[in-house]
Scaffold this motif. Structure first.
Motif, PDB file in Angstrom:
ATOM      1  N   VAL A   1       8.960   1.706  17.726  1.00 25.31           N
ATOM      2  CA  VAL A   1       8.058   2.510  18.467  1.00 25.31           C
ATOM      3  C   VAL A   1       6.592   2.144  18.843  1.00 25.31           C
ATOM      4  CG1 VAL A   1       9.261   4.516  17.581  1.00 25.31           C
ATOM      5  CG2 VAL A   1       7.226   4.115  16.579  1.00 25.31           C
ATOM      6  N   ARG A   2       6.279   0.992  18.167  1.00 29.19           N
ATOM      7  CA  ARG A   2       4.669   0.439  18.343  1.00 29.19           C
ATOM      8  C   ARG A   2       3.712   1.538  18.429  1.00 29.19           C
ATOM      9  NH1 ARG A   2       5.380  -5.062  19.659  1.00 29.19           N
ATOM     10  NH2 ARG A   2       7.488  -5.719  19.042  1.00 29.19           N
ATOM     11  N   PRO A   3       3.489   1.897  17.286  1.00 26.69           N
ATOM     12  CA  PRO A   3       2.254   3.020  17.213  1.00 26.69           C
ATOM     13  C   PRO A   3       0.920   2.183  17.233  1.00 26.69           C
ATOM     14  CG  PRO A   3       3.083   2.570  15.020  1.00 26.69           C
ATOM     15  CD  PRO A   3       3.865   1.856  15.895  1.00 26.69           C
ATOM     16  N   ASP A   4       0.081   3.136  17.634  1.00 30.86           N
ATOM     17  CA  ASP A   4      -1.403   2.623  17.621  1.00 30.86           C
ATOM     18  C   ASP A   4      -1.938   2.643  16.247  1.00 30.86           C
ATOM     19  OD1 ASP A   4      -1.570   2.364  20.571  1.00 30.86           O
ATOM     20  OD2 ASP A   4      -1.822   4.708  20.443  1.00 30.86           O
ATOM     21  N   VAL A   5      -1.618   3.727  15.307  1.00 35.30           N
ATOM     22  CA  VAL A   5      -2.023   3.896  13.979  1.00 35.30           C
ATOM     23  C   VAL A   5      -0.809   4.265  13.228  1.00 35.30           C
ATOM     24  CG1 VAL A   5      -3.702   5.377  12.523  1.00 35.30           C
ATOM     25  CG2 VAL A   5      -4.232   4.769  14.882  1.00 35.30           C
ATOM     26  N   VAL A   6      -0.925   3.945  12.071  1.00 35.23           N
ATOM     27  CA  VAL A   6       0.050   4.299  10.883  1.00 35.23           C
ATOM     28  C   VAL A   6      -0.751   4.903   9.897  1.00 35.23           C
ATOM     29  CG1 VAL A   6       1.826   3.438   9.148  1.00 35.23           C
ATOM     30  CG2 VAL A   6       1.599   2.278  11.335  1.00 35.23           C
ATOM     31  N   LEU A   7      -0.272   6.235   9.752  1.00 35.53           N
ATOM     32  CA  LEU A   7      -0.956   7.295   8.762  1.00 35.53           C
ATOM     33  C   LEU A   7      -0.021   7.003   7.392  1.00 35.53           C
ATOM     34  CD1 LEU A   7      -3.344   9.047   8.282  1.00 35.53           C
ATOM     35  CD2 LEU A   7      -1.847  11.059   8.626  1.00 35.53           C
ATOM     36  N   MET A   8      -0.787   5.998   6.566  1.00 37.38           N
ATOM     37  CA  MET A   8       0.069   5.611   5.249  1.00 37.38           C
ATOM     38  C   MET A   8      -0.253   6.197   4.058  1.00 37.38           C
ATOM     39  SD  MET A   8       2.389   3.144   4.517  1.00 37.38           S
ATOM     40  CE  MET A   8       2.370   1.943   5.622  1.00 37.38           C
ATOM     41  N   ASP A   9       0.732   6.790   3.389  1.00 38.89           N
ATOM     42  CA  ASP A   9       0.556   7.241   1.753  1.00 38.89           C
ATOM     43  C   ASP A   9       0.627   5.938   0.986  1.00 38.89           C
ATOM     44  OD1 ASP A   9       0.045   8.758  -0.413  1.00 38.89           O
ATOM     45  OD2 ASP A   9       2.010   9.874  -0.401  1.00 38.89           O
ATOM     46  N   LEU A  10       0.184   6.014  -0.229  1.00 44.24           N
ATOM     47  CA  LEU A  10       0.276   4.627  -0.971  1.00 44.24           C
ATOM     48  C   LEU A  10       1.552   4.646  -1.897  1.00 44.24           C
ATOM     49  CD1 LEU A  10      -3.230   4.041  -2.336  1.00 44.24           C
ATOM     50  CD2 LEU A  10      -2.319   2.881  -0.535  1.00 44.24           C
ATOM     51  N   GLN A  11       1.771   5.991  -2.499  1.00 46.81           N
ATOM     52  CA  GLN A  11       2.844   6.022  -3.488  1.00 46.81           C
ATOM     53  C   GLN A  11       4.093   6.569  -2.889  1.00 46.81           C
ATOM     54  OE1 GLN A  11       2.946   4.753  -6.535  1.00 46.81           O
ATOM     55  NE2 GLN A  11       0.615   4.378  -6.040  1.00 46.81           N
ATOM     56  N   LEU A  12       5.147   5.417  -2.509  1.00 52.23           N
ATOM     57  CA  LEU A  12       6.234   6.029  -1.610  1.00 52.23           C
ATOM     58  C   LEU A  12       7.628   5.858  -2.440  1.00 52.23           C
ATOM     59  CD1 LEU A  12       5.340   3.912   1.350  1.00 52.23           C
ATOM     60  CD2 LEU A  12       5.018   6.446   0.974  1.00 52.23           C
ATOM     61  N   GLY A  13       7.803   6.369  -3.793  1.00 51.70           N
ATOM     62  CA  GLY A  13       9.001   6.469  -4.566  1.00 51.70           C
ATOM     63  C   GLY A  13       9.166   5.194  -4.951  1.00 51.70           C
ATOM     64  N   ASP A  14      10.549   4.958  -5.157  1.00 50.21           N
ATOM     65  CA  ASP A  14      10.869   3.828  -6.035  1.00 50.21           C
ATOM     66  C   ASP A  14      10.741   2.307  -5.151  1.00 50.21           C
ATOM     67  OD1 ASP A  14      11.458   5.094  -8.235  1.00 50.21           O
ATOM     68  OD2 ASP A  14      13.339   5.560  -7.619  1.00 50.21           O
ATOM     69  N   GLY A  15      10.743   2.332  -3.965  1.00 49.68           N
ATOM     70  CA  GLY A  15      10.781   1.219  -3.148  1.00 49.68           C
ATOM     71  C   GLY A  15       9.585   0.660  -2.737  1.00 49.68           C
ATOM     72  N   MET A  16       9.261  -0.065  -1.657  1.00 48.27           N
ATOM     73  CA  MET A  16       7.963  -0.704  -1.110  1.00 48.27           C
ATOM     74  C   MET A  16       6.864   0.510  -1.213  1.00 48.27           C
ATOM     75  SD  MET A  16       7.127  -2.502   2.555  1.00 48.27           S
ATOM     76  CE  MET A  16       8.650  -3.771   2.173  1.00 48.27           C
ATOM     77  N   ASP A  17       5.667  -0.019  -1.684  1.00 47.05           N
ATOM     78  CA  ASP A  17       4.691   0.951  -1.613  1.00 47.05           C
ATOM     79  C   ASP A  17       3.899   0.904  -0.469  1.00 47.05           C
ATOM     80  OD1 ASP A  17       3.191  -1.471  -2.081  1.00 47.05           O
ATOM     81  OD2 ASP A  17       2.283  -0.721  -4.131  1.00 47.05           O
ATOM     82  N   GLY A  18       2.723   1.571  -0.333  1.00 46.89           N
ATOM     83  CA  GLY A  18       2.055   1.806   0.946  1.00 46.89           C
ATOM     84  C   GLY A  18       1.375   0.487   1.210  1.00 46.89           C
ATOM     85  N   VAL A  19       0.721  -0.093   0.088  1.00 49.85           N
ATOM     86  CA  VAL A  19       0.051  -1.147   0.156  1.00 49.85           C
ATOM     87  C   VAL A  19       0.783  -2.385   0.725  1.00 49.85           C
ATOM     88  CG1 VAL A  19      -1.571  -2.929  -1.137  1.00 49.85           C
ATOM     89  CG2 VAL A  19      -2.058  -0.684  -1.428  1.00 49.85           C
ATOM     90  N   THR A  20       1.862  -2.583   0.031  1.00 54.32           N
ATOM     91  CA  THR A  20       2.986  -3.593   0.513  1.00 54.32           C
ATOM     92  C   THR A  20       3.316  -3.452   2.085  1.00 54.32           C
ATOM     93  OG1 THR A  20       3.607  -3.925  -1.755  1.00 54.32           O
ATOM     94  CG2 THR A  20       5.060  -4.873  -0.208  1.00 54.32           C
ATOM     95  N   ALA A  21       3.647  -2.405   2.340  1.00 53.36           N
ATOM     96  CA  ALA A  21       4.026  -2.029   3.853  1.00 53.36           C
ATOM     97  C   ALA A  21       2.856  -2.493   4.611  1.00 53.36           C
ATOM     98  CB  ALA A  21       4.232  -0.617   3.912  1.00 53.36           C
TER      99      ALA A  21
END
Length: 244
Positions: free
Chosen positions: A59-79
């Motif tokens: 969708v090519r957003p202008d801004v991603v509003l990102m949480d840091l802790q995202l369960g067991d997978g990739m965290d927000g910093v890595t993303a």
């Protein structure tokens, strides 16, 4: 996960926002909140770091509003790092989004990792809605926004620099906080026990301590450990103090 079609009216195009939080109730609340203000359009949602990368490419957003802790997978910093290095878009793509962190965690380790990954701003979930709206618009314009407590912590670090630990030293310190011994740390990080001992010696020297417990206590006091470590509890029996 939900997606809105891209708007084509460039004369009044709102900030196109991708929400990334692993709690569906939080995403629903944010979507409802953001729908109450003009100039911001939630075009997609993601419940994990991996899903955020896929949706951002779509969708090519202008801004991603990102949480840091995202369960067991990739965290927000890595993303965030993947989004801003173009790995989510491919080598030929441009117009990467701005990333605005929205989290409840304010440890020095979390703040530093997010900023180093390229986040445009860092907000705490305790902020007022008007502050969030303004931060999203600022992020879309490339302006940095920090919650007041985060700005205070960043300035405090600049005025009184704290011990700088390498990535490997932080990894070992994180394992210490879990209560692991040298052998288990070596196995977890795929290094030798001798290497663990060498790093422990450097950690002790930098922190000005001489025990494992002292290193962990000081790291928690100075918020050197990321929130993912700080909230984890070790359920094993305590062990006697071991030499490095």
């Amino acid at each position: 996960m939900s997606v809105s079609p891209r708007r084509t009216d460039e004369s009044s195009t709102p900030v196109r926002l991708l929400l990334c939080d692993d709690h569906a109730v939080v995403r629903a609340g944010l979507r409802a909140l953001l729908s109450s203000t003009d100039g911001i359009e939630v075009v997609a949602e993601a419940g994990s770091g991996e899903e955020a990368l896929a949706m951002a490419a779509r969708v090519r957003p202008d801004v991603v509003l990102m949480d840091l802790q995202l369960g067991d997978g990739m965290d927000g910093v890595t993303a965030t790092g993947h989004l801003l290095t173009g790995e989510a878009y491919g080598p030929a793509a441009g117009g990467r989004p701005r990333v605005l962190v929205l989290t409840m965690f304010d440890t020095d380790a979390d703040i530093t990792r997010a900023i180093e990954a390229g986040a445009t701003g860092y907000l705490l979930k305790a902020e007022q809605p008007e502050e969030l709206f303004a931060a999203i618009r600022d992020a879309a314009s490339g302006h940095t926004t920090l919650s007041p407590p985060i700005a205070d912590r960043v300035l405090a670090q600049l005025r009184s620099p704290r011990p700088t630990l390498s990535v490997r030293e932080l990894e070992i310190l994180r394992q210490l906080a879990r209560g692991l011994g040298n052998r288990d740390i070596a196995r977890a990080l795929f290094i030798s026990e001798a290497t663990v001992k060498t790093h422990l010696g450097r950690i002790y020297a930098k922190l000005g301590v001489d025990t494992r417990a002292g290193a962990v206590a000081l790291a928690k006091e100075q918020r050197l450990l990321p929130s993912s470590t700080a909230v984890r509890r070790d359920t094993r029996r305590p062990t006697a103090e071991r030499p490095p």
